[in-house]
Design a protein around this motif. Structure first.
Motif, PDB file in Angstrom:
ATOM      1  N   ALA A 118      51.955  35.185  35.632  1.00 11.57           N
ATOM      2  CA  ALA A 118      52.654  36.422  35.979  1.00 11.57           C
ATOM      3  C   ALA A 118      53.231  37.088  34.722  1.00 11.57           C
ATOM      4  CB  ALA A 118      53.764  36.125  36.986  1.00 11.57           C
ATOM      5  N   HIS A 119      53.711  36.283  33.784  1.00  9.95           N
ATOM      6  CA  HIS A 119      54.260  36.827  32.542  1.00  9.95           C
ATOM      7  C   HIS A 119      53.208  37.651  31.799  1.00  9.95           C
ATOM      8  CE1 HIS A 119      55.047  36.622  28.153  1.00  9.95           C
ATOM      9  NE2 HIS A 119      56.286  36.862  28.530  1.00  9.95           N
ATOM     10  N   ALA A 120      51.970  37.150  31.729  1.00  7.39           N
ATOM     11  CA  ALA A 120      50.909  37.868  31.030  1.00  7.39           C
ATOM     12  C   ALA A 120      50.570  39.184  31.730  1.00  7.39           C
ATOM     13  CB  ALA A 120      49.657  36.987  30.927  1.00  7.39           C
ATOM     14  N   LEU A 121      50.517  39.178  33.049  1.00  7.27           N
ATOM     15  CA  LEU A 121      50.174  40.398  33.783  1.00  7.27           C
ATOM     16  C   LEU A 121      51.272  41.451  33.662  1.00  7.27           C
ATOM     17  CD1 LEU A 121      48.574  38.884  37.016  1.00  7.27           C
ATOM     18  CD2 LEU A 121      47.418  39.922  35.059  1.00  7.27           C
ATOM     19  N   VAL A 122      52.526  41.016  33.738  1.00  2.26           N
ATOM     20  CA  VAL A 122      53.625  41.972  33.585  1.00  2.26           C
ATOM     21  C   VAL A 122      53.625  42.559  32.176  1.00  2.26           C
ATOM     22  CG1 VAL A 122      56.140  42.210  33.550  1.00  2.26           C
ATOM     23  CG2 VAL A 122      55.032  40.907  35.375  1.00  2.26           C
ATOM     24  N   CYS A 171      51.987  44.677  40.669  1.00  2.00           N
ATOM     25  CA  CYS A 171      51.887  44.002  41.968  1.00  2.00           C
ATOM     26  C   CYS A 171      50.433  43.792  42.389  1.00  2.00           C
ATOM     27  CB  CYS A 171      52.625  44.808  43.043  1.00  2.00           C
ATOM     28  SG  CYS A 171      54.418  44.875  42.783  1.00  2.00           S
ATOM     29  N   ALA A 172      49.568  44.779  42.102  1.00  2.00           N
ATOM     30  CA  ALA A 172      48.155  44.641  42.472  1.00  2.00           C
ATOM     31  C   ALA A 172      47.509  43.485  41.720  1.00  2.00           C
ATOM     32  CB  ALA A 172      47.410  45.942  42.198  1.00  2.00           C
ATOM     33  N   GLU A 173      47.747  43.391  40.416  1.00  2.00           N
ATOM     34  CA  GLU A 173      47.133  42.317  39.645  1.00  2.00           C
ATOM     35  C   GLU A 173      47.746  40.961  39.969  1.00  2.00           C
ATOM     36  OE1 GLU A 173      46.976  43.208  35.486  1.00  2.00           O
ATOM     37  OE2 GLU A 173      45.513  44.822  35.752  1.00  2.00           O
ATOM     38  N   LEU A 174      49.004  40.938  40.351  1.00  2.00           N
ATOM     39  CA  LEU A 174      49.605  39.669  40.786  1.00  2.00           C
ATOM     40  C   LEU A 174      49.039  39.241  42.138  1.00  2.00           C
ATOM     41  CD1 LEU A 174      53.367  40.156  39.819  1.00  2.00           C
ATOM     42  CD2 LEU A 174      51.768  38.516  38.825  1.00  2.00           C
ATOM     43  N   ALA A 175      48.865  40.194  43.039  1.00  2.00           N
ATOM     44  CA  ALA A 175      48.393  39.863  44.387  1.00  2.00           C
ATOM     45  C   ALA A 175      46.911  39.514  44.408  1.00  2.00           C
ATOM     46  CB  ALA A 175      48.672  41.032  45.337  1.00  2.00           C
ATOM     47  N   TRP A 176      46.118  40.199  43.576  1.00  2.00           N
ATOM     48  CA  TRP A 176      44.655  40.017  43.593  1.00  2.00           C
ATOM     49  C   TRP A 176      44.145  39.281  42.371  1.00  2.00           C
ATOM     50  CZ3 TRP A 176      44.529  45.717  45.314  1.00  2.00           C
ATOM     51  CH2 TRP A 176      44.668  45.787  46.705  1.00  2.00           C
ATOM     52  N   ASN A 177      45.007  38.498  41.736  1.00  2.00           N
ATOM     53  CA  ASN A 177      44.587  37.623  40.643  1.00  2.00           C
ATOM     54  C   ASN A 177      43.864  38.392  39.537  1.00  2.00           C
ATOM     55  OD1 ASN A 177      44.324  35.193  39.282  1.00  2.00           O
ATOM     56  ND2 ASN A 177      42.400  34.665  40.282  1.00  2.00           N
ATOM     57  N   GLY A 178      44.556  39.402  39.001  1.00  2.00           N
ATOM     58  CA  GLY A 178      44.014  40.126  37.864  1.00  2.00           C
ATOM     59  C   GLY A 178      43.191  41.345  38.212  1.00  2.00           C
ATOM     60  N   GLN A 179      43.305  41.863  39.424  1.00  2.00           N
ATOM     61  CA  GLN A 179      42.531  43.033  39.824  1.00  2.00           C
ATOM     62  C   GLN A 179      43.430  44.091  40.462  1.00  2.00           C
ATOM     63  OE1 GLN A 179      39.397  40.899  42.243  1.00  2.00           O
ATOM     64  NE2 GLN A 179      38.064  42.284  41.104  1.00  2.00           N
ATOM     65  N   THR A 180      43.147  45.346  40.135  1.00  2.00           N
ATOM     66  CA  THR A 180      43.695  46.472  40.869  1.00  2.00           C
ATOM     67  C   THR A 180      42.598  47.009  41.786  1.00  2.00           C
ATOM     68  OG1 THR A 180      43.014  47.990  39.117  1.00  2.00           O
ATOM     69  CG2 THR A 180      45.236  47.067  38.960  1.00  2.00           C
ATOM     70  N   LEU A 181      42.901  48.053  42.539  1.00  2.00           N
ATOM     71  CA  LEU A 181      41.868  48.637  43.396  1.00  2.00           C
ATOM     72  C   LEU A 181      40.696  49.144  42.561  1.00  2.00           C
ATOM     73  CD1 LEU A 181      44.037  50.553  46.006  1.00  2.00           C
ATOM     74  CD2 LEU A 181      42.632  48.523  46.409  1.00  2.00           C
ATOM     75  N   GLY A 182      41.008  49.783  41.426  1.00  2.00           N
ATOM     76  CA  GLY A 182      39.940  50.267  40.562  1.00  2.00           C
ATOM     77  C   GLY A 182      39.091  49.136  40.015  1.00  2.00           C
ATOM     78  N   LYS A 183      39.719  48.047  39.603  1.00  2.00           N
ATOM     79  CA  LYS A 183      38.963  46.903  39.085  1.00  2.00           C
ATOM     80  C   LYS A 183      38.135  46.262  40.178  1.00  2.00           C
ATOM     81  CE  LYS A 183      41.954  45.570  35.201  1.00  2.00           C
ATOM     82  NZ  LYS A 183      42.997  46.602  35.308  1.00  2.00           N
ATOM     83  N   ARG A 184      38.668  46.200  41.390  1.00  2.00           N
ATOM     84  CA  ARG A 184      37.892  45.621  42.490  1.00  2.00           C
ATOM     85  C   ARG A 184      36.650  46.454  42.774  1.00  2.00           C
ATOM     86  NH1 ARG A 184      40.724  41.835  45.758  1.00  2.00           N
ATOM     87  NH2 ARG A 184      39.532  42.417  47.585  1.00  2.00           N
ATOM     88  N   LEU A 185      36.776  47.775  42.724  1.00  2.00           N
ATOM     89  CA  LEU A 185      35.623  48.630  42.949  1.00  2.00           C
ATOM     90  C   LEU A 185      34.579  48.474  41.848  1.00  2.00           C
ATOM     91  CD1 LEU A 185      37.363  51.906  44.191  1.00  2.00           C
ATOM     92  CD2 LEU A 185      36.011  50.306  45.544  1.00  2.00           C
ATOM     93  N   MET A 186      35.043  48.291  40.610  1.00  2.00           N
ATOM     94  CA  MET A 186      34.137  48.130  39.478  1.00  2.00           C
ATOM     95  C   MET A 186      33.722  46.677  39.254  1.00  2.00           C
ATOM     96  SD  MET A 186      33.538  51.129  38.296  1.00  2.00           S
ATOM     97  CE  MET A 186      33.633  51.715  39.999  1.00  2.00           C
ATOM     98  N   LYS A 187      34.263  45.761  40.083  1.00  2.00           N
ATOM     99  CA  LYS A 187      33.928  44.335  40.000  1.00  2.00           C
ATOM    100  C   LYS A 187      34.247  43.758  38.618  1.00  2.00           C
ATOM    101  CE  LYS A 187      30.333  44.732  43.523  1.00  2.00           C
ATOM    102  NZ  LYS A 187      31.284  44.384  44.574  1.00  2.00           N
TER     103      LYS A 187
END
Length: 312
Positions: free
Chosen positions: A116-120, A87-103
Motif C-alpha cells: 500500500a505504501h508503494a501505491l500511495v 483506492c482503485a489500485e489498492l482494491a484491484w491490486n495495481g489497476q485502475t479502470l483505465g489499466k483494467r481496460l488496457m490490460k
C-alpha cells in the motif's frame, strides 16, 4: 563508442524479466508508453466526468457561484482524482479502470508483493509530476511568463523520464519501486483428449459436479495435463513404480479436495484423472465464455502466493 554502448546494452538482462524473491524468473512484458497513456486518458475522463457531475449538482442547488466555477471544478477534480487512483489500485491490486481496460497493471520492481505504501507514494508523486504543474499552467497568463515556463519545463521533464529507462518508469515509479507491465494471458494447452480419446468406460464411470470443478483453475489443469502426458510416455526402467505412486497420491489429493466420496481402484486411477481433466477443461472454457477467467485455485483470495505445481 557506439559499438561498446550496444554491447553493454546486450549484456543487460531483458527488462521483461522479473525476478521474484522465490528466485524463479518470470517473463512479464513492460507496458509501453502508448498503452499507459491511453489508460491515463481513460482515467482522466472518468474522474473529469465525476467532477463535472458534482459541479453541475452544486450549481443546480445554488451552492456554488458561477464566477468561481473554474476554481471549484479544479478543487473537485483534485478531491476525486487522488482518492480514485489510490483506492482503485489498492482494491484491484495495481489497476485502475483505465489499466483494467488496457490490460496492464502495476507490479513491484523487485518482484516482491505490491504494498500500500508503494501505491500511495507513486500516485501522490503523479500529482507533483503532472497534475499540479498542469493545473498551474492553466491558471497562469502572459503576465507571469517565468512561472509558465518553469511549469512547462517541469511537466516536459517528467514526461520524458520514462523515455530514458528500460522499464519505462516515471519518477513516482522510481521512488515507489514499481513499474507497469502487460497482464499475462492465461492460455489452456492443447486439449489432451484430442491426442488420446478417453475410453467410453472412463467417461461413463466418473461424473463431476460443478461445485467440485470450482476448486481448480487453468494452472492446475495444465499441471495435470503435464502429468498425464508424462504417464502416456514410455516409462524408463524402474520408473513405473514411481509414476504409479505419484498418480495414487494425486488422485487422493483431488478426491479430498473436491469431496469425491467414491474410492478409485488402482486400475482406474488414470481413467479418473483423464475424466477429471476433460470435465475440468470443459468447465473452465464455459466460465471463460462468461468472462470469468480462473487462473488458479487461489484466484478468489487476495494472496500473492504461487500455487504448488505438485498439488493439482
Amino acid at each position: 563508442m557506439l559499438r561498446r554502448w550496444k554491447e553493454r546494452r546486450r549484456a543487460l538482462p531483458s527488462p521483461n524479466i522479473l525476478m521474484p524473491p522465490e528466485g524463479v524468473a518470470l517473463t512479464l512484458p513492460v507496458a509501453g508508453l502508448g498503452v499507459r497513456f491511453t489508460a491515463q486518458i481513460t482515467d482522466i475522463v472518468i474522474t473529469t466526468v465525476a467532477a463535472v457531475c458534482l459541479l453541475i449538482l452544486l450549481l443546480v442547488l445554488d451552492i456554488s457561484d458561477p464566477q468561481t466555477m473554474f476554481a471549484v471544478g479544479a478543487l473537485l477534480f483534485f478531491l476525486i482524482r487522488v482518492p480514485y487512483y489510490i483506492c482503485a489500485e489498492l482494491a484491484w491490486n495495481g489497476q485502475t479502470l483505465g489499466k483494467r481496460l488496457m490490460k496492464i497493471k502495476v507490479v513491484s520492481h523487485d518482484g516482491g508483493p505490491l504494498t500500500a505504501h508503494a501505491l500511495v507514494l507513486r500516485n501522490l508523486m503523479k500529482e507533483a509530476e503532472i497534475f499540479l504543474p498542469a493545473t498551474l499552467l492553466l491558471t497562469l497568463d502572459a503576465a507571469t511568463p517565468l512561472e509558465s515556463v518553469a511549469a512547462l519545463a517541469w511537466v516536459s521533464i517528467a514526461l520524458c523520464v520514462p523515455l530514458f529507462n528500460r522499464h519505462r518508469r516515471r519518477l513516482g515509479d522510481m521512488m515507489a519501486g514499481t513499474h507497469v507491465i502487460h497482464l499475462p494471458v492465461p492460455v489452456l494447452l492443447k486439449d489432451l483428449a484430442s491426442d488420446a480419446p478417453l475410453p467410453a468406460a472412463g467417461r461413463k464411470k466418473f461424473v463431476f459436479l460443478a461445485h467440485q470443478l470450482d476448486h481448480y483453475g487453468a494452472f492446475e489443469l495444465q499441471t495435470l495435463e503435464t502429468l498425464l502426458r508424462n504417464q502416456s510416455a514410455r516409462p524408463a526402467s524402474g520408473a513405473a513404480d514411481g509414476k504409479s505412486a505419484t498418480v495414487a497420491v494425486i488422485v487422493e489429493k483431488i478426491r479430498r479436495k473436491i469431496g469425491y466420496a467414491d474410492p478409485v481402484p488402482p486400475q482406474d486411477r488414470l481413467r479418473f484423472l483423464n475424466a477429471f481433466y476433460n470435465a475440468q477443461r470443459q468447465h473452465l472454457e464455459q466460465r471463460q465464455l462468461f468472462g470469468d477467467r480462473r487462473e488458479n485455485k487461489h484466484y478468489a483470495q487476495d494472496k500473492e502466493e504461487s500455487p504448488d505445481p505438485a498439488d493439482p
